[in-house]
Design an enzyme around this catalytic site. Structure first.
Site, PDB file in Angstrom:
ATOM      1  N   HIS A 208       1.261   1.668  -0.461  1.00 44.32           N
ATOM      2  CA  HIS A 208       0.652   1.322  -1.755  1.00 44.32           C
ATOM      3  C   HIS A 208       1.719   1.453  -2.832  1.00 44.32           C
ATOM      4  CE1 HIS A 208      -2.153   1.236  -5.133  1.00 44.32           C
ATOM      5  NE2 HIS A 208      -3.006   0.689  -4.284  1.00 44.32           N
TER       6      HIS A 208
ATOM      7  N   ASP B 189      -7.714  -0.830   2.211  1.00 41.66           N
ATOM      8  CA  ASP B 189      -8.011  -1.953   3.117  1.00 41.66           C
ATOM      9  C   ASP B 189      -7.978  -1.564   4.589  1.00 41.66           C
ATOM     10  OD1 ASP B 189      -6.206  -3.683   0.703  1.00 41.66           O
ATOM     11  OD2 ASP B 189      -8.311  -4.064   1.166  1.00 41.66           O
TER      12      ASP B 189
HETATM   13  C1  SDX Z   1      -4.301  -3.349  -2.428  1.00 42.30           C
HETATM   14  O1  SDX Z   1      -2.110  -2.282  -6.709  1.00 42.30           O
HETATM   15  C2  SDX Z   1      -3.317  -1.949  -6.299  1.00 42.30           C
HETATM   16  O2  SDX Z   1      -3.957  -1.080  -6.851  1.00 42.30           O
HETATM   17  C3  SDX Z   1      -3.804  -2.716  -5.113  1.00 42.30           C
HETATM   18  C4  SDX Z   1      -5.129  -2.258  -4.535  1.00 42.30           C
HETATM   19  C5  SDX Z   1      -6.268  -2.463  -5.493  1.00 42.30           C
HETATM   20  O3  SDX Z   1      -7.283  -1.778  -5.379  1.00 42.30           O
HETATM   21  O4  SDX Z   1      -6.169  -3.422  -6.299  1.00 42.30           O
HETATM   22  O5  SDX Z   1      -5.060  -0.877  -4.185  1.00 42.30           O
HETATM   23  C6  SDX Z   1      -5.477  -3.055  -3.282  1.00 42.30           C
HETATM   24  O6  SDX Z   1      -3.687  -4.369  -2.607  1.00 42.30           O
HETATM   25  C7  SDX Z   1      -3.874  -2.333  -1.403  1.00 42.30           C
HETATM   26  C8  SDX Z   1      -2.563  -2.762  -0.633  1.00 42.30           C
HETATM   27  C9  SDX Z   1      -2.966  -3.709   0.457  1.00 42.30           C
HETATM   28  N1  SDX Z   1      -1.786  -4.285   1.103  1.00 42.30           N
HETATM   29  C10 SDX Z   1      -1.425  -3.917   2.341  1.00 42.30           C
HETATM   30  O7  SDX Z   1      -2.003  -3.062   2.997  1.00 42.30           O
HETATM   31  C11 SDX Z   1      -0.241  -4.715   2.906  1.00 42.30           C
HETATM   32  C12 SDX Z   1       0.721  -3.774   3.645  1.00 42.30           C
HETATM   33  N2  SDX Z   1       1.378  -2.953   2.682  1.00 42.30           N
HETATM   34  C13 SDX Z   1       2.550  -3.411   2.061  1.00 42.30           C
HETATM   35  O8  SDX Z   1       3.025  -4.646   2.207  1.00 42.30           O
HETATM   36  C14 SDX Z   1       3.114  -2.535   0.953  1.00 42.30           C
HETATM   37  O9  SDX Z   1       2.934  -1.229   1.317  1.00 42.30           O
HETATM   38  C15 SDX Z   1       2.542  -2.770  -0.415  1.00 42.30           C
HETATM   39  C16 SDX Z   1       2.682  -4.197  -0.828  1.00 42.30           C
HETATM   40  C17 SDX Z   1       1.095  -2.394  -0.460  1.00 42.30           C
HETATM   41  C18 SDX Z   1       3.273  -1.876  -1.391  1.00 42.30           C
HETATM   42  O10 SDX Z   1       4.574  -2.298  -1.373  1.00 42.30           O
HETATM   43  P1  SDX Z   1       5.701  -1.465  -2.182  1.00 42.30           P
HETATM   44  O11 SDX Z   1       5.185  -0.233  -2.811  1.00 42.30           O
HETATM   45  O12 SDX Z   1       6.385  -2.455  -3.023  1.00 42.30           O
HETATM   46  O13 SDX Z   1       6.570  -0.927  -1.040  1.00 42.30           O
HETATM   47  P2  SDX Z   1       7.844  -1.625  -0.578  1.00 42.30           P
HETATM   48  O14 SDX Z   1       7.481  -3.007  -0.135  1.00 42.30           O
HETATM   49  O15 SDX Z   1       8.895  -1.452  -1.614  1.00 42.30           O
HETATM   50  O16 SDX Z   1       8.179  -0.756   0.700  1.00 42.30           O
HETATM   51  C19 SDX Z   1       8.817   0.502   0.583  1.00 42.30           C
HETATM   52  C20 SDX Z   1       9.350   0.743   1.984  1.00 42.30           C
HETATM   53  C21 SDX Z   1      10.110  -0.454   2.556  1.00 42.30           C
HETATM   54  O17 SDX Z   1      11.040   0.063   3.484  1.00 42.30           O
HETATM   55  P3  SDX Z   1      12.578   0.364   2.939  1.00 42.30           P
HETATM   56  O18 SDX Z   1      13.062  -0.907   2.261  1.00 42.30           O
HETATM   57  O19 SDX Z   1      12.450   1.535   1.993  1.00 42.30           O
HETATM   58  O20 SDX Z   1      13.343   0.696   4.192  1.00 42.30           O
HETATM   59  O21 SDX Z   1       8.241   0.960   2.888  1.00 42.30           O
HETATM   60  C22 SDX Z   1       8.203  -0.093   3.844  1.00 42.30           C
HETATM   61  C23 SDX Z   1       9.052  -1.220   3.316  1.00 42.30           C
HETATM   62  O22 SDX Z   1       9.600  -1.985   4.359  1.00 42.30           O
HETATM   63  N3  SDX Z   1       6.780  -0.463   3.961  1.00 42.30           N
HETATM   64  C24 SDX Z   1       6.146  -0.642   5.101  1.00 42.30           C
HETATM   65  C25 SDX Z   1       4.805  -0.922   4.742  1.00 42.30           C
HETATM   66  N4  SDX Z   1       4.685  -0.911   3.420  1.00 42.30           N
HETATM   67  C26 SDX Z   1       5.910  -0.631   2.930  1.00 42.30           C
HETATM   68  N5  SDX Z   1       6.576  -0.612   6.386  1.00 42.30           N
HETATM   69  C27 SDX Z   1       5.635  -0.841   7.325  1.00 42.30           C
HETATM   70  N6  SDX Z   1       4.314  -1.108   7.077  1.00 42.30           N
HETATM   71  C28 SDX Z   1       3.890  -1.157   5.795  1.00 42.30           C
HETATM   72  N7  SDX Z   1       2.601  -1.428   5.532  1.00 42.30           N
END
Ligand code: SDX
Length: 392
Positions: A270, A327
């Site tokens: 998140h 989710d």
């Molecule tokens: C919602 O904003 C809100 O409030 C949203 C929400 C709402 O109520 O409106 O809460 C609803 O959208 C919840 C999120 C739903 N999405 C997912 O579940 C999709 C999977 N999650 C991600 O893609 C990701 O975690 C995000 C998009 C939710 C958040 O992305 P960030 O904070 O920008 O994190 P990032 O992409 O910068 O990742 C940080 C690190 C990375 O690795 P490094 O570059 O540090 O090595 O964490 C890794 C990412 O590769 N990472 C994951 C991951 N999420 C982040 N690795 C594996 N699985 C994951 N799910």
């Protein structure tokens, strides 16, 4: 190498806006709607009461709630011309694609709400959206499966009315399980608002230009559809089905750690929560209770639980503070309620409409609100002269 220049912009993070609606503490895993903890609202309130709270800032008295409920109930019908518009879509269109179009088309039915100086027109637009989005959502679903559209029944409460419009079949009386309506209403509460998430920020950005409220919410629906945002609930179910069995969880976690794979654990991580999403905790507990009460035994629940344990033990996820978000478990409950996967994000949109219209109303009455105009860090060419064609 492209002659571009870099410069120190003295860039400081600036808040997108001021808002009094929702507070999140991502490190502590706290979520408050107008100061009330999500746990207490989940236990004691209803979605419609939460919608009133988000819109007006206070919990309603009995009279205030009854008036609000009567108003919403008497705005649930859609103009008959909506059918013609809806029937123009392909049958196999994704319901979220239809929702974007249908909500945008609302702007062409309600000209009065173009006068944003009129507080009553603004409030009426908010009421119409909360009231009509479930009707439109159910219509999109029924059209996609070739069923006749059902009119809203005003003698039913908000969530039961929606389930009736979605599931009632012409040939037999509908036996609605009250557990289903209660569970869905609770999921609506948990999804109603969440501060400046991508879709709410979209609604506010479009609203900051003075655009029609229906167009603003249509833009919010489009943003919500993405799998990184609201579309994640649909993607979680697809991921769990691909994993299939608890014994495959280890390889899924390993794959999610391999950047090259491009695979992420949907429902994990998140932007703000670097602790457990408080909504995920509530939904996880709900899962067991709802599946038991409905007598549903879904093997995907065991896969989800095994996946959660495996990820939360893994250094990669712990280091990056990746926890289950709202989710991760919600799709398992939607599935148990007989809601098809392609409708999961539509459920999110029905609930988040309350948050979107509340933020839009708040923005419209903010004397300091200006047009949204994010800046950028320029990484292109420095100034250069035009080259004639025969010289290139
Ligand atoms: C919602 O904003 C809100 O409030 C949203 C929400 C709402 O109520 O409106 O809460 C609803 O959208 C919840 C999120 C739903 N999405 C997912 O579940 C999709 C999977 N999650 C991600 O893609 C990701 O975690 C995000 C998009 C939710 C958040 O992305 P960030 O904070 O920008 O994190 P990032 O992409 O910068 O990742 C940080 C690190 C990375 O690795 P490094 O570059 O540090 O090595 O964490 C890794 C990412 O590769 N990472 C994951 C991951 N999420 C982040 N690795 C594996 N699985 C994951 N799910």
């Amino acid at each position: 190498e492209t002659g571009c220049f870099t410069y120190d912009v003295g860039f400081t993070a600036t808040a997108a806006c001021k808002s009094a609606i929702t507070y999140i503490d991502g490190d502590a895993g706290v979520l408050l709607y107008r100061g009330y903890p999500i746990e207490q609202l989940a236990k004691n309130s209803s979605f419609l009461e939460v919608a009133y709270l988000l819109m007006n800032g206070e919990l309603p008295s009995k009279t205030e709630f009854d008036t609000f409920e009567h108003e919403v109930t008497h705005h649930t019908m859609m103009h008959e011309a909506f059918r013609t518009f809806l029937y123009g879509f392909r049958h196999d269109a994704h319901p979220m694609a239809m929702m974007v179009g249908m909500l945008g088309s609302m702007a062409s039915f309600y000209h009065g709400s173009l006068d944003l100086e009129d507080a009553e027109q603004r409030r009426l637009a908010a009421i119409r959206l909360i009231a009509k989005v479930p009707t439109i959502a159910a219509a999109c679903y029924r059209y996609s499966i070739g069923w006749p559209i059902r009119y809203p029944k005003n003698n039913l409460e908000f969530t039961t009315r929606f389930l009736h419009m979605m599931k009632e079949v012409p040939s037999e009386p509908l036996e609605l399980n009250p557990v289903a309506a209660k569970a869905l209403d609770l999921l609506f509460i948990l999804h109603a608002d969440h501060e400046q998430n991508a879709s709410t920020s979209t609604v506010r950005l479009v609203g900051s230009t003075g655009a029609n409220p229906y167009a603003c919410v249509a833009a919010g629906v489009a943003a919500l559809w993405g799998p990184a945002h609201g579309g994640a609930n649909e993607a979680v179910l697809q991921m769990l089905e691909e994993i299939g069995r608890p014994e495959n969880v280890g390889s899924a976690v390993a794959k999610a750690k391999d950047k090259e794979s491009g695979f992420r654990l949907m429902g994990f991580g998140h932007r703000v929560y670097k602790n457990f999403d408080p909504r995920a905790k509530i939904i996880r507990e709900m899962c067991h209770q709802v599946l038991n009460e409905l007598g549903v035994n879904d093997p995907l629940l065991e896969v989800a639980m095994k996946l959660e344990v495996a990820a939360l033990k893994d250094e990669y996820f712990v280091q990056r503070k990746l926890y289950p978000n709202v989710d991760f478990y919600s799709g398992i409950i939607y599935k148990a309620l007989g809601i098809p996967t392609e409708m999961f994000t539509v459920m999110f949109a029905i609930a988040r409409t309350a948050g979107w219209v509340s933020h839009w109303l708040e923005q419209q009455t903010d004397p300091e609100a200006k047009i949204g105009r994010p800046r950028q860090i320029y990484t292109g060419y420095a100034e250069r002269d035009y080259t004639a064609l025969d010289k290139r």
